[in-house]
Design a protein around this motif. Sequence first.
Motif, PDB file in Angstrom:
ATOM      1  N   THR A 357       0.874 -27.841 -20.429  1.00 43.49           N
ATOM      2  CA  THR A 357       1.580 -29.082 -20.157  1.00 43.49           C
ATOM      3  C   THR A 357       3.014 -28.969 -20.644  1.00 43.49           C
ATOM      4  OG1 THR A 357      -0.437 -30.395 -20.409  1.00 43.49           O
ATOM      5  CG2 THR A 357       1.652 -31.544 -20.635  1.00 43.49           C
ATOM      6  N   ALA A 358       3.947 -29.121 -19.720  1.00 41.47           N
ATOM      7  CA  ALA A 358       5.356 -29.129 -20.104  1.00 41.47           C
ATOM      8  C   ALA A 358       5.715 -30.503 -20.646  1.00 41.47           C
ATOM      9  CB  ALA A 358       6.229 -28.794 -18.896  1.00 41.47           C
ATOM     10  N   ARG A 359       6.280 -30.562 -21.834  1.00 41.95           N
ATOM     11  CA  ARG A 359       6.644 -31.832 -22.457  1.00 41.95           C
ATOM     12  C   ARG A 359       8.142 -31.935 -22.612  1.00 41.95           C
ATOM     13  NH1 ARG A 359       3.502 -31.160 -27.305  1.00 41.95           N
ATOM     14  NH2 ARG A 359       5.381 -31.960 -28.286  1.00 41.95           N
ATOM     15  N   ALA A 360       8.665 -33.117 -22.320  1.00 39.35           N
ATOM     16  CA  ALA A 360      10.109 -33.329 -22.398  1.00 39.35           C
ATOM     17  C   ALA A 360      10.631 -33.225 -23.820  1.00 39.35           C
ATOM     18  CB  ALA A 360      10.465 -34.696 -21.811  1.00 39.35           C
ATOM     19  N   ASP A 361       9.771 -33.438 -24.809  1.00 42.07           N
ATOM     20  CA  ASP A 361      10.236 -33.436 -26.199  1.00 42.07           C
ATOM     21  C   ASP A 361      10.136 -32.069 -26.866  1.00 42.07           C
ATOM     22  OD1 ASP A 361       7.422 -33.562 -26.168  1.00 42.07           O
ATOM     23  OD2 ASP A 361       7.367 -34.527 -28.142  1.00 42.07           O
ATOM     24  N   LEU A 362       9.713 -31.042 -26.133  1.00 38.76           N
ATOM     25  CA  LEU A 362       9.653 -29.710 -26.735  1.00 38.76           C
ATOM     26  C   LEU A 362      11.062 -29.190 -26.997  1.00 38.76           C
ATOM     27  CD1 LEU A 362       6.876 -27.823 -24.710  1.00 38.76           C
ATOM     28  CD2 LEU A 362       6.728 -28.724 -27.033  1.00 38.76           C
ATOM     29  N   THR A 363      11.273 -28.685 -28.181  1.00 45.11           N
ATOM     30  CA  THR A 363      12.564 -28.069 -28.487  1.00 45.11           C
ATOM     31  C   THR A 363      12.591 -26.656 -27.917  1.00 45.11           C
ATOM     32  OG1 THR A 363      11.820 -27.119 -30.578  1.00 45.11           O
ATOM     33  CG2 THR A 363      12.656 -29.399 -30.633  1.00 45.11           C
ATOM     34  N   ASP A 364      13.773 -26.089 -27.821  1.00 41.25           N
ATOM     35  CA  ASP A 364      13.883 -24.711 -27.335  1.00 41.25           C
ATOM     36  C   ASP A 364      13.129 -23.752 -28.249  1.00 41.25           C
ATOM     37  OD1 ASP A 364      15.408 -25.586 -25.222  1.00 41.25           O
ATOM     38  OD2 ASP A 364      17.336 -25.084 -26.153  1.00 41.25           O
ATOM     39  N   GLN A 365      13.162 -24.025 -29.546  1.00 34.89           N
ATOM     40  CA  GLN A 365      12.448 -23.160 -30.492  1.00 34.89           C
ATOM     41  C   GLN A 365      10.939 -23.251 -30.271  1.00 34.89           C
ATOM     42  OE1 GLN A 365      13.364 -23.866 -34.608  1.00 34.89           O
ATOM     43  NE2 GLN A 365      11.944 -22.311 -35.358  1.00 34.89           N
ATOM     44  N   GLN A 366      10.423 -24.461 -30.066  1.00 36.44           N
ATOM     45  CA  GLN A 366       8.990 -24.615 -29.803  1.00 36.44           C
ATOM     46  C   GLN A 366       8.597 -23.931 -28.502  1.00 36.44           C
ATOM     47  OE1 GLN A 366       8.957 -28.920 -30.027  1.00 36.44           O
ATOM     48  NE2 GLN A 366       7.690 -28.878 -31.876  1.00 36.44           N
ATOM     49  N   LEU A 367       9.476 -24.010 -27.519  1.00 38.43           N
ATOM     50  CA  LEU A 367       9.214 -23.353 -26.245  1.00 38.43           C
ATOM     51  C   LEU A 367       9.155 -21.841 -26.428  1.00 38.43           C
ATOM     52  CD1 LEU A 367       8.767 -24.117 -23.305  1.00 38.43           C
ATOM     53  CD2 LEU A 367      11.237 -24.100 -22.974  1.00 38.43           C
ATOM     54  N   ASP A 368      10.085 -21.289 -27.195  1.00 33.83           N
ATOM     55  CA  ASP A 368      10.076 -19.853 -27.487  1.00 33.83           C
ATOM     56  C   ASP A 368       8.774 -19.452 -28.179  1.00 33.83           C
ATOM     57  OD1 ASP A 368      12.618 -19.592 -26.441  1.00 33.83           O
ATOM     58  OD2 ASP A 368      13.628 -19.637 -28.386  1.00 33.83           O
ATOM     59  N   THR A 369       8.362 -20.253 -29.159  1.00 33.70           N
ATOM     60  CA  THR A 369       7.144 -19.963 -29.906  1.00 33.70           C
ATOM     61  C   THR A 369       5.918 -19.998 -28.999  1.00 33.70           C
ATOM     62  OG1 THR A 369       8.065 -20.882 -31.952  1.00 33.70           O
ATOM     63  CG2 THR A 369       5.669 -20.742 -31.812  1.00 33.70           C
ATOM     64  N   ALA A 370       5.857 -21.005 -28.146  1.00 30.20           N
ATOM     65  CA  ALA A 370       4.708 -21.143 -27.239  1.00 30.20           C
ATOM     66  C   ALA A 370       4.623 -19.956 -26.298  1.00 30.20           C
ATOM     67  CB  ALA A 370       4.827 -22.440 -26.454  1.00 30.20           C
ATOM     68  N   ILE A 371       5.740 -19.573 -25.699  1.00 31.66           N
ATOM     69  CA  ILE A 371       5.748 -18.464 -24.747  1.00 31.66           C
ATOM     70  C   ILE A 371       5.355 -17.158 -25.434  1.00 31.66           C
ATOM     71  CG2 ILE A 371       7.254 -17.054 -23.295  1.00 31.66           C
ATOM     72  CD1 ILE A 371       8.800 -19.711 -22.704  1.00 31.66           C
ATOM     73  N   ALA A 372       5.902 -16.918 -26.608  1.00 28.31           N
ATOM     74  CA  ALA A 372       5.578 -15.695 -27.340  1.00 28.31           C
ATOM     75  C   ALA A 372       4.097 -15.653 -27.687  1.00 28.31           C
ATOM     76  CB  ALA A 372       6.427 -15.611 -28.612  1.00 28.31           C
ATOM     77  N   THR A 373       3.529 -16.783 -28.075  1.00 31.62           N
ATOM     78  CA  THR A 373       2.111 -16.845 -28.435  1.00 31.62           C
ATOM     79  C   THR A 373       1.229 -16.563 -27.227  1.00 31.62           C
ATOM     80  OG1 THR A 373       2.577 -18.440 -30.181  1.00 31.62           O
ATOM     81  CG2 THR A 373       0.302 -18.302 -29.398  1.00 31.62           C
ATOM     82  N   ILE A 374       1.548 -17.184 -26.092  1.00 33.52           N
ATOM     83  CA  ILE A 374       0.756 -16.997 -24.874  1.00 33.52           C
ATOM     84  C   ILE A 374       0.786 -15.535 -24.422  1.00 33.52           C
ATOM     85  CG2 ILE A 374       0.607 -17.600 -22.420  1.00 33.52           C
ATOM     86  CD1 ILE A 374       1.801 -20.384 -23.300  1.00 33.52           C
ATOM     87  N   VAL A 375       1.952 -14.951 -24.429  1.00 37.19           N
ATOM     88  CA  VAL A 375       2.080 -13.551 -23.992  1.00 37.19           C
ATOM     89  C   VAL A 375       1.353 -12.627 -24.948  1.00 37.19           C
ATOM     90  CG1 VAL A 375       3.727 -11.676 -23.610  1.00 37.19           C
ATOM     91  CG2 VAL A 375       4.242 -13.984 -22.779  1.00 37.19           C
ATOM     92  N   ARG A 376       1.497 -12.867 -26.229  1.00 39.87           N
ATOM     93  CA  ARG A 376       0.863 -11.996 -27.223  1.00 39.87           C
ATOM     94  C   ARG A 376      -0.662 -12.079 -27.141  1.00 39.87           C
ATOM     95  NH1 ARG A 376       3.772 -13.578 -31.084  1.00 39.87           N
ATOM     96  NH2 ARG A 376       2.410 -15.225 -31.875  1.00 39.87           N
ATOM     97  N   ALA A 377      -1.188 -13.269 -26.853  1.00 39.79           N
ATOM     98  CA  ALA A 377      -2.645 -13.468 -26.810  1.00 39.79           C
ATOM     99  C   ALA A 377      -3.244 -13.165 -25.453  1.00 39.79           C
ATOM    100  CB  ALA A 377      -2.964 -14.912 -27.203  1.00 39.79           C
ATOM    101  N   ALA A 378      -2.426 -12.856 -24.462  1.00 40.42           N
ATOM    102  CA  ALA A 378      -2.923 -12.647 -23.099  1.00 40.42           C
ATOM    103  C   ALA A 378      -3.949 -11.532 -23.035  1.00 40.42           C
ATOM    104  CB  ALA A 378      -1.753 -12.348 -22.150  1.00 40.42           C
TER     105      ALA A 378
END
Length: 381
Positions: A357-378
């Motif tokens: 779910t894309a949220r309007a209140d996500l900061t750029d840092q949170q977005l970076d963290t989420a993407i890194a986590t998803i890729v690492r756990a893939a």
Amino acid sequence: MPQDPFDWIDDESCRRERAGLVRTLRPRAADSELLDLAGNDYLGLTRRPEITGAAAEAARRWGGGATGSRLVTGSTALHAELERELADFCGFEAALVLSSGYAANLAAVTALSARGSLILSDAGNHASIVDGCRLSRAETAIVPHADVEAVRKTLDAHPGRRALAVTDSVFSVDGDAAPLAALADACRDHGAALLVDDAHGLGVLGDGGRGALNAAGLAGGAGVVATVTLSKSLGSQGGAILGPARVVEHLVNTARTFIFDTGLAPAAAGAALAALRLLRSEPELAGRARTVATTLHRRLTAAGLTAARPDAAVVSVQAPSPEAAVRWAADCRAAGLVVGCFRPPSVPDGISRIRLTARADLTDQQLDTAIATIVRAAPVD
């Protein structure tokens, strides 16, 4: 000795466990440190002080519950105010608030069809629409997903018959949008009505978040009815039906999930009204949610993952198997990120996914963290 009448439940439970389909409730803490990309709080309004404050004030003024059905004691001035402003914001003549989006879909589908009429339902529609079709007593034709030509052919085969085409505006599994303008044309050409569940469009699509029907230029159309939920972009609880005034009047008199259900709690109505007003004053929230979604898609696909291009705020990423999807979601959670997990039989195409779910209140840092986590756990194929 008499047989236990619920012994069959044990057999069902064993079958679910063997198939890996056991669902488990997981209560979340009020102050969880997990980053949430699984819920539907698209605009990040659920915890905004303006929203929680409005909910608390409504409860203090009107009470903890609605006290009865909307036709008895469950309608307050707050409900009426919410209906007026919701209809005005979305561009419809009238609105009717119910206790949930599920109840709104059941109400709209069953009250706008009848025995002998025809419903055309997209194969990817939400379960609430499916259940509404089953309860309607109408003949239901399941048309292939987003296939306008199939809708036309089905209507051609039933000339002069009362008909209702029903579709999600944005489908909850892959986040793809329905071809609403073309569907409306097909319905108009055949004298059929169009019912659109805009649960995932309101707050994200259209001018300032006014929804998918606004974006398609269909809001307020004579043959168009929309359902929305107040529990996603508006950060509250409940649902609503939007359409011509005579349609809403008909629903008040015939829709069983409106007539016989307790009205929406005042706190939820107050929170939704505050969220609607906040969206009016901060229209950029809708664009931010879409930007976050496209960023997630672009960066995840650049990392080699297969993700559906989002038309709104849902980003779906394919997993190689149901087991891999479950493991992927669990590994993300262990790393501090909550993602959704869709697998058969919930996904009719048999492709397992994690859903973001894309949220309007996500900061750029949170977005970076989420993407890194998803890729690492893939999972590795």
